[in-house]
Design a protein around this motif. Structure first.
Motif, PDB file in Angstrom:
ATOM      1  N   LYS A 174       1.034  -1.117  -0.161  1.00  0.00           N
ATOM      2  CA  LYS A 174      -0.336   0.466  -0.213  1.00  0.00           C
ATOM      3  C   LYS A 174       1.213   1.331  -0.444  1.00  0.00           C
ATOM      4  O   LYS A 174       2.232   1.029   0.496  1.00  0.00           O
ATOM      5  CB  LYS A 174      -1.013   0.433   0.943  1.00  0.00           C
ATOM      6  CG  LYS A 174      -0.225   0.004   2.383  1.00  0.00           C
ATOM      7  CD  LYS A 174      -0.817   0.307   3.361  1.00  0.00           C
ATOM      8  CE  LYS A 174      -0.029   0.289   4.575  1.00  0.00           C
ATOM      9  NZ  LYS A 174       1.318  -0.236   5.437  1.00  0.00           N
ATOM     10  N   SER A 175       0.357   2.138  -0.380  1.00  0.00           N
ATOM     11  CA  SER A 175       0.943   3.507  -0.263  1.00  0.00           C
ATOM     12  C   SER A 175       0.333   4.633   0.712  1.00  0.00           C
ATOM     13  O   SER A 175      -1.092   4.429  -0.188  1.00  0.00           O
ATOM     14  CB  SER A 175       1.642   4.591  -1.859  1.00  0.00           C
ATOM     15  OG  SER A 175       1.834   5.719  -1.752  1.00  0.00           O
ATOM     16  N   ASN A 176       0.804   4.874   1.215  1.00  0.00           N
ATOM     17  CA  ASN A 176      -0.220   6.096   2.656  1.00  0.00           C
ATOM     18  C   ASN A 176      -0.184   7.157   2.105  1.00  0.00           C
ATOM     19  O   ASN A 176      -1.170   8.219   1.673  1.00  0.00           O
ATOM     20  CB  ASN A 176       0.850   6.228   3.669  1.00  0.00           C
ATOM     21  CG  ASN A 176      -0.461   4.676   4.623  1.00  0.00           C
ATOM     22  OD1 ASN A 176      -0.666   4.211   4.767  1.00  0.00           O
ATOM     23  ND2 ASN A 176       0.671   4.696   4.992  1.00  0.00           N
ATOM     24  N   GLU A 177       1.077   7.584   1.038  1.00  0.00           N
ATOM     25  CA  GLU A 177       0.804   8.882   0.450  1.00  0.00           C
ATOM     26  C   GLU A 177      -0.470   9.269  -0.086  1.00  0.00           C
ATOM     27  O   GLU A 177      -0.818  10.343  -0.602  1.00  0.00           O
ATOM     28  CB  GLU A 177       2.265   9.392  -0.534  1.00  0.00           C
ATOM     29  CG  GLU A 177       3.212   8.665   0.423  1.00  0.00           C
ATOM     30  CD  GLU A 177       3.456   9.878   0.913  1.00  0.00           C
ATOM     31  OE1 GLU A 177       3.314  10.983   1.530  1.00  0.00           O
ATOM     32  OE2 GLU A 177       3.901   9.359   2.818  1.00  0.00           O
ATOM     33  N   SER A 222      -2.742   6.940  -0.081  1.00  0.00           N
ATOM     34  CA  SER A 222      -3.980   5.560  -0.202  1.00  0.00           C
ATOM     35  C   SER A 222      -4.781   4.778  -1.159  1.00  0.00           C
ATOM     36  O   SER A 222      -6.218   5.105  -1.376  1.00  0.00           O
ATOM     37  CB  SER A 222      -5.219   6.898   0.176  1.00  0.00           C
ATOM     38  OG  SER A 222      -5.227   7.567   1.336  1.00  0.00           O
ATOM     39  N   TYR A 276      -8.849   4.792  -1.886  1.00  0.00           N
ATOM     40  CA  TYR A 276      -9.158   4.740  -0.165  1.00  0.00           C
ATOM     41  C   TYR A 276      -8.697   6.421   0.745  1.00  0.00           C
ATOM     42  O   TYR A 276      -8.908   6.348   1.696  1.00  0.00           O
ATOM     43  CB  TYR A 276      -9.039   3.791   0.932  1.00  0.00           C
ATOM     44  CG  TYR A 276      -7.128   3.824   1.077  1.00  0.00           C
ATOM     45  CD1 TYR A 276      -7.151   2.290   0.633  1.00  0.00           C
ATOM     46  CD2 TYR A 276      -6.603   3.971   2.299  1.00  0.00           C
ATOM     47  CE1 TYR A 276      -5.681   2.440   0.920  1.00  0.00           C
ATOM     48  CE2 TYR A 276      -4.894   3.866   2.459  1.00  0.00           C
ATOM     49  CZ  TYR A 276      -5.005   2.827   1.635  1.00  0.00           C
ATOM     50  OH  TYR A 276      -3.620   2.785   1.897  1.00  0.00           O
ATOM     51  N   GLY A 277      -8.436   6.593  -0.306  1.00  0.00           N
ATOM     52  CA  GLY A 277      -8.519   8.498  -0.036  1.00  0.00           C
ATOM     53  C   GLY A 277      -9.583   9.082   0.367  1.00  0.00           C
ATOM     54  O   GLY A 277      -9.336  10.392   0.576  1.00  0.00           O
ATOM     55  N   PRO A 321     -13.210  10.811   1.898  1.00  0.00           N
ATOM     56  CA  PRO A 321     -13.466   9.733   3.519  1.00  0.00           C
ATOM     57  C   PRO A 321     -14.870   8.641   3.246  1.00  0.00           C
ATOM     58  O   PRO A 321     -15.801   9.271   2.613  1.00  0.00           O
ATOM     59  CB  PRO A 321     -14.104  11.829   4.623  1.00  0.00           C
ATOM     60  CG  PRO A 321     -12.503  12.810   3.566  1.00  0.00           C
ATOM     61  CD  PRO A 321     -12.592  11.982   2.007  1.00  0.00           C
ATOM     62  N   ARG A 335     -14.693   3.969  -0.020  1.00  0.00           N
ATOM     63  CA  ARG A 335     -13.426   2.557  -0.320  1.00  0.00           C
ATOM     64  C   ARG A 335     -14.086   2.527  -1.649  1.00  0.00           C
ATOM     65  O   ARG A 335     -14.724   1.479  -1.816  1.00  0.00           O
ATOM     66  CB  ARG A 335     -13.611   1.885   0.178  1.00  0.00           C
ATOM     67  CG  ARG A 335     -11.933   0.640   0.132  1.00  0.00           C
ATOM     68  CD  ARG A 335     -12.155  -0.517   1.749  1.00  0.00           C
ATOM     69  NE  ARG A 335     -10.761  -1.525   0.675  1.00  0.00           N
ATOM     70  CZ  ARG A 335      -9.845  -1.354   1.224  1.00  0.00           C
ATOM     71  NH1 ARG A 335     -10.396  -1.655   2.499  1.00  0.00           N
ATOM     72  NH2 ARG A 335      -9.325  -2.217   0.965  1.00  0.00           N
ATOM     73  N   GLY A 344      -3.938  -2.082   6.868  1.00  0.00           N
ATOM     74  CA  GLY A 344      -3.128  -1.568   6.423  1.00  0.00           C
ATOM     75  C   GLY A 344      -3.388   0.279   6.907  1.00  0.00           C
ATOM     76  O   GLY A 344      -3.383   1.485   6.678  1.00  0.00           O
ATOM     77  N   GLU A 345      -4.831   0.348   5.791  1.00  0.00           N
ATOM     78  CA  GLU A 345      -4.922   1.761   5.273  1.00  0.00           C
ATOM     79  C   GLU A 345      -5.714   2.174   6.166  1.00  0.00           C
ATOM     80  O   GLU A 345      -5.358   3.716   6.070  1.00  0.00           O
ATOM     81  CB  GLU A 345      -7.010   1.673   4.618  1.00  0.00           C
ATOM     82  CG  GLU A 345      -7.133  -0.249   3.582  1.00  0.00           C
ATOM     83  CD  GLU A 345      -7.136  -1.109   4.072  1.00  0.00           C
ATOM     84  OE1 GLU A 345      -7.220  -1.395   4.972  1.00  0.00           O
ATOM     85  OE2 GLU A 345      -7.311  -2.198   3.412  1.00  0.00           O
ATOM     86  N   GLY A 386      -2.665   3.542   7.421  1.00  0.00           N
ATOM     87  CA  GLY A 386      -2.462   4.710   7.826  1.00  0.00           C
ATOM     88  C   GLY A 386      -2.197   5.403   6.009  1.00  0.00           C
ATOM     89  O   GLY A 386      -1.302   6.219   6.519  1.00  0.00           O
ATOM     90  N   SER A 387      -3.316   4.928   5.940  1.00  0.00           N
ATOM     91  CA  SER A 387      -3.688   7.067   5.218  1.00  0.00           C
ATOM     92  C   SER A 387      -3.488   8.309   5.647  1.00  0.00           C
ATOM     93  O   SER A 387      -4.527   8.516   6.417  1.00  0.00           O
ATOM     94  CB  SER A 387      -5.063   6.980   4.725  1.00  0.00           C
ATOM     95  OG  SER A 387      -5.259   7.845   3.826  1.00  0.00           O
ATOM     96  N   LYS A 388      -3.197   9.021   5.679  1.00  0.00           N
ATOM     97  CA  LYS A 388      -2.767  10.541   5.828  1.00  0.00           C
ATOM     98  C   LYS A 388      -4.277  11.385   5.448  1.00  0.00           C
ATOM     99  O   LYS A 388      -4.723  11.598   6.460  1.00  0.00           O
ATOM    100  CB  LYS A 388      -2.025  11.859   4.538  1.00  0.00           C
ATOM    101  CG  LYS A 388      -0.532  11.084   4.339  1.00  0.00           C
ATOM    102  CD  LYS A 388       0.285  12.130   4.070  1.00  0.00           C
ATOM    103  CE  LYS A 388       1.845  11.651   4.085  1.00  0.00           C
ATOM    104  NZ  LYS A 388       2.756  12.746   3.847  1.00  0.00           N
ATOM    105  N   ARG A 389      -5.373  11.132   4.501  1.00  0.00           N
ATOM    106  CA  ARG A 389      -6.313  11.607   4.350  1.00  0.00           C
ATOM    107  C   ARG A 389      -7.226  11.410   5.592  1.00  0.00           C
ATOM    108  O   ARG A 389      -7.952  12.446   6.353  1.00  0.00           O
ATOM    109  CB  ARG A 389      -7.566  11.242   3.188  1.00  0.00           C
ATOM    110  CG  ARG A 389      -6.281  11.711   1.969  1.00  0.00           C
ATOM    111  CD  ARG A 389      -6.504  13.068   1.635  1.00  0.00           C
ATOM    112  NE  ARG A 389      -7.820  13.528   1.610  1.00  0.00           N
ATOM    113  CZ  ARG A 389      -8.940  13.735   0.998  1.00  0.00           C
ATOM    114  NH1 ARG A 389      -8.134  14.105  -0.530  1.00  0.00           N
ATOM    115  NH2 ARG A 389     -10.389  14.029   0.258  1.00  0.00           N
TER     116      ARG A 389
END
Lengths: 384, 175
Positions: free
Chosen positions: A157-160, A162, A219-220, A222, A225, B116-117, B119-122
């Motif tokens: 995953k990438s949190n940057e 989402s 999932y970016g 709010p 998803r 793991g979601e 961790g999303s900055k948003r």
């Protein structure tokens, strides 16, 4: 060495007291959360006990699934996860069994028996995560859940941005059986259940064609998803008939899914399109009635009737499904209208505790042949 | 008698210092420092581990609470915690300013795929600006993440418990 240092300024007695107390709290918390993390071992599971009563038939009571999860962590990076499944009390399966190695925060390598990521339910099928006693019907006929095969791949995953990603090479469906001397004696895929009969589930599975599977989850936004899944490849056939016309078919499947929740409201939907090639030759060789495309969607909305301050939730929901395992057919195969299905499900999910649910619903199942079946369902579901 | 007690105390201290240096791994420490430096926009900060006792904290036995200083000036506080995901534990960081308002929350290490979601900055942005007066309830005050219910609930509970704790620490004049 960087220019920082840490001063430890503890008072011993209070620390010793705090540690003893907190160890006790933590043991209790562990038992409550169901995670026995001592020495890297995890134990968990989920189960569904159901009552189904279709019109004109007796009710069936079933321990539909009881799945025991075991995980073992060898070190910070290396983990093994397995799920042992009992279906209808007496059939035993291994639902998942894979080794995962974490290369970095954003990349894991995986190998073993894994779930094929397609739509929502195949990956997220624990009974407290979906409404309705039964999984959506299209997650049986179109996406053959629980769909799992042996393979290797990457996930992360990438949190940057989402985004969660998965990409695997899998073994695929077995399409035909043979007599061992070059003659096809039967087929495992068919009109009513599509690809379902061809699942090999990692049991002495036959492998001669590579299949690719992948999924992206965003999932970016709010509460929202979104998922995009793909599956591409060819089915497997026995060695003696693998070059015989009609022994295998090509599969290209795409899925879109969305889940949304805001306070007491929740909604989800899914669309799956599967295009199958060489089905005319396959049907000729096997006498089956496999369609050349499978298609289906469902939409569902739910509302929690209890106040959010309460720990319990009582979710009323409605779901509409429309799916067809013969959305199109090749050659002169006549479409079977009973495969063109529309279903309504109305019901309640009563979450009495985090991980424990009691469900009740009523289903109206119609098809294009104008046959309607109604079904009353009750169920108990747990996940720990 | 007195001399014997002193030796015992010293040995307890040594053992504890050794243990505490192991409980925060280098990897975690590096990640925490990087986050502190960016959030407070300051290099070469000094972290002072705060004295804790059973009335005043603690969400998890392995948690740490630090005072952040630079040139003897207080910048804020860092709470380094552990919370449960589906089959494991993750490490999170809460940074608060001198007014005890959350400046940043971050998942430093997440050890499994499932959930793991969080961790999303948003998603984590929702915690910024919260303080002891806020009550955080998953799904009501903090927007849910489908497919990450266990970890998202776990994180929300941890931040909520932390905010309750800092109000106690404030009352006891520790902060």
């Amino acid at each position: 060495m960087r220019n920082f240092f840490i001063l430890i300024a503890f008072s011993f007695s209070s620390i010793l007291v705090a540690q003893t107390v907190n160890n006790q709290q933590n043991t209790a918390q562990r038992i409550l959360s169901g995670n026995i993390n001592t020495k890297g071992v995890t134990v968990g599971g989920y189960g569904e006990i159901t009552y189904n009563r279709p019109t004109g038939k007796n009710a069936e009571l079933d321990v539909q699934r009881l799945v025991l999860l075991f995980g073992y962590k060898f070190d910070e990076r290396t983990q093994f996860i397995t799920e042992i499944e009992f279906e209808h009390v007496k059939e035993v399966f291994v639902e998942q069994a894979f080794l995962q190695y974490s290369v970095s925060d954003n990349l894991n390598l995986r190998a073993g028996l894994m779930l094929v990521p397609m739509g929502i339910i195949n990956e997220y099928h624990e009974p407290t995560t979906f409404n309705g006693v039964e999984r959506p019907s299209m997650d049986n006929a179109i996406v053959p859940s629980t769909w799992r095969e042996i393979g290797v791949g990457i996930s992360g995953k990438s949190n940057e941005v989402s985004l969660r990603y998965q990409a695997y090479i899998f073994n695929g469906f077995q399409s035909t059986i043979s007599d061992g001397n070059g003659t096809i004696t039967g087929g495992k895929l068919g009109g009513s259940n599509g690809l379902r009969g061809g699942r090999q589930k990692g049991a002495q599975s036959n492998f001669n064609n590579i299949n690719f599977s992948g999924k992206l989850d965003y999932y970016g936004l709010p509460g929202l998803r979104l998922g995009l899944s793909g599956y591409f490849g060819r089915t497997q056939s026995p060695y003696d008939v693998k070059d015989v016309v009609g022994a295998d078919i090509g599969i290209a499947m795409l899925g879109l899914d969305a889940r949304y929740s805001k306070k007491r409201f929740s909604a989800r939907g899914q669309f799956i399109q599967g295009n199958l090639s060489d089905t005319e030759a396959y049907n000729t060789a096997t006498g089956k009635d496999l369609g050349s495309s499978l298609q289906g969607y469902y939409i569902e909305a739910g509302y929690n009737l209890l106040s959010q301050e309460k720990k319990q939730q009582l979710i009323s929901f409605v779901r509409y499904e429309d799916f067809n395992t013969q959305a199109s057919v090749a050659g002169n195969l006549a479409k079977n209208n009973t495969y063109d299905r529309q279903e309504w499900t109305l019901g309640l999910s009563y979450k009495i505790a985090n991980g424990a649910v009691v469900k009740a619903d009523y289903q109206i199942k119609k098809n294009a042949a104008k046959v309607t079946t109604n079904q009353l369902n009750f169920g108990v579901g747990v996940w720990f | 008698m007195f001399g014997f007690k002193k030796i015992q105390l010293i040995s307890v201290t040594l053992v504890f210092v050794l243990l505490s240096s192991f409980t925060v791994s280098n990897r975690l420490m590096k990640k925490m420092l990087k986050e502190i430096e960016t959030t407070f926009n300051a290099k070469e900060v000094k972290l002072i581990s705060l004295e804790l006792n059973k009335e005043q904290l603690i969400i998890h036995e392995k948690d740490h609470f630090f005072k952040i200083e630079k040139n003897n000036q207080l910048l804020g506080y860092a709470y380094l915690g552990k919370a449960a995901s589906k089959t494991d534990e993750f490490d999170y960081l809460i940074l608060i300013d001198t007014d005890l308002i959350i400046k940043k929350t971050k998942i430093l290490i997440y050890r499994e795929d499932y959930g793991g979601e969080i961790g999303s900055k948003r998603w984590l942005k929702q915690f910024i600006g919260k303080s002891a007066k806020d009550e955080l309830l998953y799904e009501k005050d903090i927007i849910a993440i489908s497919g990450a219910t266990i970890s998202a609930t776990s994180m929300t509970k941890a931040v909520n418990a932390f905010l309750k704790n800092i109000s106690i620490l404030k009352e006891n004049k520790v902060l």
